[in-house]
Design an enzyme around this catalytic site. Structure first.
Site, mmCIF file in Angstrom:
data_model
loop_
_atom_site.group_PDB
_atom_site.id
_atom_site.type_symbol
_atom_site.label_atom_id
_atom_site.label_comp_id
_atom_site.label_asym_id
_atom_site.label_seq_id
_atom_site.Cartn_x
_atom_site.Cartn_y
_atom_site.Cartn_z
ATOM 1 N N PRO A 121 20.958 9.232 23.422
ATOM 2 C CA PRO A 121 21.948 8.496 22.622
ATOM 3 C C PRO A 121 22.003 7.013 22.991
ATOM 4 O O PRO A 121 21.695 6.639 24.129
ATOM 5 C CB PRO A 121 23.282 9.180 22.966
ATOM 6 C CG PRO A 121 23.039 9.972 24.199
ATOM 7 C CD PRO A 121 21.567 10.230 24.300
ATOM 8 N N ASP A 122 22.363 6.171 22.017
ATOM 9 C CA ASP A 122 22.542 4.747 22.324
ATOM 10 C C ASP A 122 23.939 4.539 22.921
ATOM 11 O O ASP A 122 24.654 5.499 23.214
ATOM 12 C CB ASP A 122 22.275 3.883 21.083
ATOM 13 C CG ASP A 122 23.234 4.180 19.940
ATOM 14 O OD1 ASP A 122 24.277 4.800 20.174
ATOM 15 O OD2 ASP A 122 22.935 3.790 18.795
ATOM 16 N N PHE A 123 24.316 3.283 23.122
ATOM 17 C CA PHE A 123 25.648 2.987 23.667
ATOM 18 C C PHE A 123 26.696 2.990 22.568
ATOM 19 O O PHE A 123 27.679 3.705 22.607
ATOM 20 C CB PHE A 123 25.639 1.586 24.294
ATOM 21 C CG PHE A 123 25.426 1.570 25.778
ATOM 22 C CD1 PHE A 123 25.243 2.730 26.497
ATOM 23 C CD2 PHE A 123 25.426 0.363 26.463
ATOM 24 C CE1 PHE A 123 25.045 2.699 27.858
ATOM 25 C CE2 PHE A 123 25.234 0.318 27.821
ATOM 26 C CZ PHE A 123 25.038 1.478 28.521
ATOM 27 N N ARG A 124 26.454 2.093 21.595
ATOM 28 C CA ARG A 124 27.531 1.741 20.668
ATOM 29 C C ARG A 124 27.386 2.298 19.266
ATOM 30 O O ARG A 124 28.244 2.057 18.427
ATOM 31 C CB ARG A 124 27.663 0.211 20.590
ATOM 32 C CG ARG A 124 28.058 -0.379 21.917
ATOM 33 C CD ARG A 124 28.109 -1.894 21.894
ATOM 34 N NE ARG A 124 28.372 -2.400 23.231
ATOM 35 C CZ ARG A 124 27.475 -2.484 24.197
ATOM 36 N NH1 ARG A 124 26.224 -2.119 23.983
ATOM 37 N NH2 ARG A 124 27.802 -2.927 25.394
ATOM 38 N N ASN A 155 16.239 -1.017 27.927
ATOM 39 C CA ASN A 155 16.354 0.422 28.166
ATOM 40 C C ASN A 155 15.954 0.785 29.591
ATOM 41 O O ASN A 155 15.121 0.122 30.211
ATOM 42 C CB ASN A 155 15.506 1.189 27.154
ATOM 43 C CG ASN A 155 16.051 1.039 25.753
ATOM 44 O OD1 ASN A 155 17.198 0.617 25.604
ATOM 45 N ND2 ASN A 155 15.258 1.359 24.761
ATOM 46 N N ASP A 196 15.000 4.028 30.217
ATOM 47 C CA ASP A 196 14.397 5.359 30.070
ATOM 48 C C ASP A 196 12.907 5.418 30.385
ATOM 49 O O ASP A 196 12.318 6.491 30.391
ATOM 50 C CB ASP A 196 14.649 5.896 28.647
ATOM 51 C CG ASP A 196 14.169 4.938 27.549
ATOM 52 O OD1 ASP A 196 13.200 4.186 27.778
ATOM 53 O OD2 ASP A 196 14.776 4.946 26.465
ATOM 54 N N HIS A 246 17.027 -4.439 32.479
ATOM 55 C CA HIS A 246 18.199 -3.784 33.080
ATOM 56 C C HIS A 246 17.783 -2.742 34.112
ATOM 57 O O HIS A 246 18.522 -1.806 34.388
ATOM 58 C CB HIS A 246 19.073 -3.142 31.989
ATOM 59 C CG HIS A 246 19.812 -4.156 31.180
ATOM 60 N ND1 HIS A 246 20.293 -3.928 29.916
ATOM 61 C CD2 HIS A 246 20.168 -5.440 31.471
ATOM 62 C CE1 HIS A 246 20.899 -5.020 29.459
ATOM 63 N NE2 HIS A 246 20.832 -5.942 30.382
HETATM 64 P P1 CNA Z 1 23.566 -0.534 21.783
HETATM 65 O O1 CNA Z 1 24.644 -1.540 21.958
HETATM 66 O O2 CNA Z 1 23.954 0.909 21.832
HETATM 67 O O3 CNA Z 1 22.842 -0.833 20.394
HETATM 68 C C1 CNA Z 1 21.902 0.055 19.857
HETATM 69 C C2 CNA Z 1 21.785 -0.236 18.379
HETATM 70 O O4 CNA Z 1 20.730 0.529 17.860
HETATM 71 C C3 CNA Z 1 23.048 0.121 17.602
HETATM 72 O O5 CNA Z 1 23.448 -0.983 16.830
HETATM 73 C C4 CNA Z 1 22.622 1.297 16.734
HETATM 74 O O6 CNA Z 1 23.257 1.299 15.480
HETATM 75 C C5 CNA Z 1 21.127 1.056 16.602
HETATM 76 N N1 CNA Z 1 20.321 2.260 16.382
HETATM 77 C C6 CNA Z 1 20.458 3.477 16.976
HETATM 78 N N2 CNA Z 1 19.478 4.308 16.577
HETATM 79 C C7 CNA Z 1 18.716 3.610 15.694
HETATM 80 C C8 CNA Z 1 17.561 3.934 14.943
HETATM 81 N N3 CNA Z 1 16.966 5.143 15.014
HETATM 82 N N4 CNA Z 1 17.024 2.975 14.130
HETATM 83 C C9 CNA Z 1 17.611 1.756 14.036
HETATM 84 N N5 CNA Z 1 18.703 1.391 14.743
HETATM 85 C C10 CNA Z 1 19.242 2.303 15.578
HETATM 86 O O7 CNA Z 1 22.408 -0.731 22.836
HETATM 87 P P2 CNA Z 1 21.737 -2.064 23.375
HETATM 88 O O8 CNA Z 1 20.392 -1.659 23.795
HETATM 89 O O9 CNA Z 1 21.918 -3.208 22.461
HETATM 90 O O10 CNA Z 1 22.656 -2.353 24.636
HETATM 91 C C11 CNA Z 1 22.112 -2.616 25.804
HETATM 92 C C12 CNA Z 1 22.395 -1.511 26.833
HETATM 93 C C13 CNA Z 1 22.151 -0.134 26.327
HETATM 94 C C14 CNA Z 1 21.450 -1.643 27.962
HETATM 95 O O11 CNA Z 1 22.132 -1.989 29.117
HETATM 96 C C15 CNA Z 1 20.759 -0.284 28.141
HETATM 97 O O12 CNA Z 1 20.526 0.010 29.479
HETATM 98 C C16 CNA Z 1 21.681 0.652 27.535
HETATM 99 N N6 CNA Z 1 21.206 1.970 27.115
HETATM 100 C C17 CNA Z 1 19.915 2.354 27.289
HETATM 101 C C18 CNA Z 1 19.489 3.595 26.869
HETATM 102 C C19 CNA Z 1 18.057 3.981 27.071
HETATM 103 O O13 CNA Z 1 17.459 3.595 28.070
HETATM 104 N N7 CNA Z 1 17.460 4.721 26.127
HETATM 105 C C20 CNA Z 1 20.384 4.460 26.247
HETATM 106 C C21 CNA Z 1 21.709 4.044 26.091
HETATM 107 C C22 CNA Z 1 22.102 2.799 26.546
#
Ligand code: CNA
Length: 257
Positions: free
Chosen positions: A38-41, A112, A114, A129
């Site tokens: 899952p993403d953050f926001r 990320n 991951d 990060h």
């Molecule tokens: P965020 O703020 O959660 O933004 C992610 C964005 O991606 C959101 O606006 C979503 O709407 C959009 N989104 C999600 N899925 C899709 C998709 N399939 N296609 C298009 N758009 C999509 O995350 P950011 O990366 O901007 O914030 C930075 C944080 C998140 C960092 O510090 C990371 O470490 C942290 N994070 C990382 C992971 C990971 O490593 N996979 C997971 C969750 C959070």
């Protein structure tokens, strides 16, 4: 600004990729949601999930260094969710590694943690990060490699050092400084003729400054792909509010190689 959802844009992007030789990617959590992380926001993001399952003073606390010092179990519970299944690179991670093999890649800067860019075979990656590759004891500073604490992550059990301190993966928490290599690249920005920002809300500082500075310095053709709008959309030449993998699958169909 050009917001587009049309088929033509895939053809255009494939043409631009074919002409480019210094492509920079800035990636966020949205590039990995199709891998099951899952993403953050986003609507199904970690902040919303955690609010449902843990009593936290505020959702960001799970990644807050001061909160971690007294309540590391919440972070380990989150990690269990992240590592519950074998996570595999997505179509887009693999597509980017193909561009590197074709000598088109300047660099990937990822927020990320991951490690999926590395898993897909991409070499020129900066994890701004940090990542789970290594960890340190927050008491005595002993170094641990992923294999040493992998089981703890998968089971959500806090890893303790032999000195009784808590082992913290080398991920940048709120309240911590980014690695020096991020500041090095900010002062010596990689030459870029095409910039992609993928799956980031562009809300986390100072990482979000990186793509903005690339645009200021090199004026490359710039593309942001995110399924929601961001407050920086107007700075990009092309804005695509679609699923990232769907976009690159379509772009890939138009590429000549
Ligand atoms: P965020 O703020 O959660 O933004 C992610 C964005 O991606 C959101 O606006 C979503 O709407 C959009 N989104 C999600 N899925 C899709 C998709 N399939 N296609 C298009 N758009 C999509 O995350 P950011 O990366 O901007 O914030 C930075 C944080 C998140 C960092 O510090 C990371 O470490 C942290 N994070 C990382 C992971 C990971 O490593 N996979 C997971 C969750 C959070």
């Amino acid at each position: 600004m050009k917001t587009t959802d049309s088929w033509d844009v895939f053809e255009k992007l494939s043409e631009i990729i074919e002409k480019s030789s210094k492509i920079t990617f800035f990636t966020g959590a949205g590039i990995s949601t199709s891998a099951g992380i899952p993403d953050f926001r986003g609507p199904d993001g970690i902040y919303n999930l955690i609010e449902k399952t843990h009593k936290l003073p505020y959702p960001e606390a799970v990644f807050d260094i001061n909160y971690f010092r007294t309540n590391p179990s919440v972070f380990y519970s989150f990690s269990k969710e992240m590592f519950k299944a074998e996570i595999k690179p997505t179509f887009t991670h693999t597509f980017i590694s193909k561009l590197e093999r074709l000598k088109k890649l300047a660099i990937v800067i990822t927020q990320n943690i991951d490690m999926l860019h590395e898993k897909s075979g991409t070499v020129k990656v900066l994890d701004c990060h940090g990542s789970y590759k290594t960890a340190h004891c927050i008491k005595c500073g002993s170094l641990y490699n992923f294999k040493d604490f992998e089981d703890n992550l998968r089971n959500g059990i806090v890893r303790k050092c032999s000195c009784t301190g808590v082992v913290k993966p080398d991920i940048v928490f709120f309240g911590e400084t980014l690695p020096q290599k991020f500041y090095d690249i900010m002062s010596d920005l990689p030459e870029t003729d095409l910039l992609f920002v993928l799956g980031s809300s562009l809300t986390v500082q100072p990482a979000n400054i990186f793509p903005l500075n690339i645009i200021k310095k090199y004026s490359p053709y710039s593309v942001i792909i995110n399924n929601q709008s961001t407050c920086y959309d107007k700075l990009f030449d092309t804005v695509i509010h679609q699923d990232i993998d769907s976009v690159f699958k379509n772009v890939n169909m138009h590429l000549q190689y």
